[in-house]
Each structure stands twice: as structure tokens, then as C-alpha cells.
Design a protein around this motif. Structure first.
Motif, PDB file in Angstrom:
ATOM      1  N   ALA A  86     -60.733 -87.559  69.456  1.00 14.12           N
ATOM      2  CA  ALA A  86     -60.110 -86.412  70.122  1.00 14.12           C
ATOM      3  C   ALA A  86     -60.642 -86.266  71.545  1.00 14.12           C
ATOM      4  N   LEU A  87     -61.931 -86.472  71.712  1.00 16.19           N
ATOM      5  CA  LEU A  87     -62.533 -86.401  73.043  1.00 16.19           C
ATOM      6  C   LEU A  87     -61.952 -87.477  73.962  1.00 16.19           C
ATOM      7  N   MET A  88     -61.792 -88.679  73.444  1.00 21.04           N
ATOM      8  CA  MET A  88     -61.220 -89.764  74.246  1.00 21.04           C
ATOM      9  C   MET A  88     -59.785 -89.447  74.653  1.00 21.04           C
ATOM     10  N   ALA A 141     -76.991 -85.738  81.203  1.00 22.17           N
ATOM     11  CA  ALA A 141     -77.467 -85.172  79.948  1.00 22.17           C
ATOM     12  C   ALA A 141     -78.250 -86.199  79.147  1.00 22.17           C
ATOM     13  N   ALA A 142     -77.765 -87.440  79.128  1.00 24.08           N
ATOM     14  CA  ALA A 142     -78.466 -88.505  78.406  1.00 24.08           C
ATOM     15  C   ALA A 142     -79.818 -88.806  79.055  1.00 24.08           C
ATOM     16  N   ASP A 143     -79.859 -88.795  80.375  1.00 26.11           N
ATOM     17  CA  ASP A 143     -81.124 -89.042  81.080  1.00 26.11           C
ATOM     18  C   ASP A 143     -82.145 -87.957  80.779  1.00 26.11           C
ATOM     19  N   ASN A 144     -81.682 -86.713  80.580  1.00 20.70           N
ATOM     20  CA  ASN A 144     -82.592 -85.610  80.275  1.00 20.70           C
ATOM     21  C   ASN A 144     -83.128 -85.664  78.858  1.00 20.70           C
ATOM     22  N   VAL A 179     -67.040 -86.182  84.657  1.00 18.23           N
ATOM     23  CA  VAL A 179     -67.474 -86.070  83.261  1.00 18.23           C
ATOM     24  C   VAL A 179     -68.501 -87.153  82.938  1.00 18.23           C
ATOM     25  N   LEU A 180     -68.235 -88.375  83.385  1.00 13.57           N
ATOM     26  CA  LEU A 180     -69.180 -89.458  83.119  1.00 13.57           C
ATOM     27  C   LEU A 180     -70.545 -89.194  83.761  1.00 13.57           C
TER      28      LEU A 180
END
Length: 111
Positions: free
Chosen positions: A83-85, A106-109, A99-100
């Protein structure tokens, strides 16, 4: 091609993207009279349908309202991820980049 379904789908996908159909037609390069021409019975070229589908972030089959057989989903994605895709594909390239970058931040944090 069912021109009524096609025009309804253009309007639906434009609404999902948050743009007016005339703006989508102009910005995609198909021309501002595209919808009127289709409503008058003119069959659009494959290239123009593809241009508009690309702009709206959908497939030509989705835009034309073609019925497709469901395929087996063995891609390892959850329903939420699919659904997100689908939503992601409807964003403009600039919005997708934003968004990317946010997801990467967020992933880096997390590390």
C-alpha cells in the motif's frame, strides 16, 4: 478502450495526486485539450496515454481501466508495504526524493 472509464480514471488519479486534470494534461505534455478530445471520441496515441500515466504514477492499464488478473504476491512485502509503494508511485519525483531523504534520515538515527 472505454473513453468514459478512461476519463473517469484520469480524474480519479488526478484527484489522488492533488492536481487538476487540465494541469496534469499540460504538465505531462499530452496537451490541455486531451480530455476533451477523448470525450469527443478521438482515440489517444499510446505515447500520450503513457506520458499521462507516467506523470500520474500509474500504469497505462490502471489509467485505461483494463481488468487484469491478480498475480501471486511472492515479493516478501506485507500488505502495508504494498500500500505504501502504491501511494509512493503517485507522488511527483520531487516528493519521492523528499520521502526517500526522510526515510534515510530516520534510518540513520536508528543506528
Amino acid at each position: 478502450m472505454d473513453s468514459l472509464v478512461f476519463v473517469q480514471n484520469i480524474k480519479k488519479f488526478c484527484d489522488l495526486k492533488g492536481v487538476k486534470p487540465t494541469v496534469a494534461c499540460r504538465e505531462s505534455g499530452v496537451g490541455t485539450s486531451f480530455i476533451n478530445n477523448v470525450e469527443r471520441g478521438q482515440t489517444p496515441s499510446v505515447a500520450k496515454v503513457q506520458m499521462l500515466a507516467d506523470y500520474l504514477g500509474v500504469t497505462t492499464s490502471e489509467l485505461l481501466g483494463e481488468k487484469t488478473e491478480p498475480t501471486v504476491q511472492d515479493d516478501g512485502l506485507t500488505e502495508g508495504e504494498r500500500a505504501l509503494m502504491k501511494q509512493f508511485r503517485q507522488l511527483t519525483p520531487e516528493q519521492q526524493d523528499m520521502v526517500l531523504r526522510m526515510v534515510q534520515a530516520a534510518a540513520d538515527n536508528q543506528q
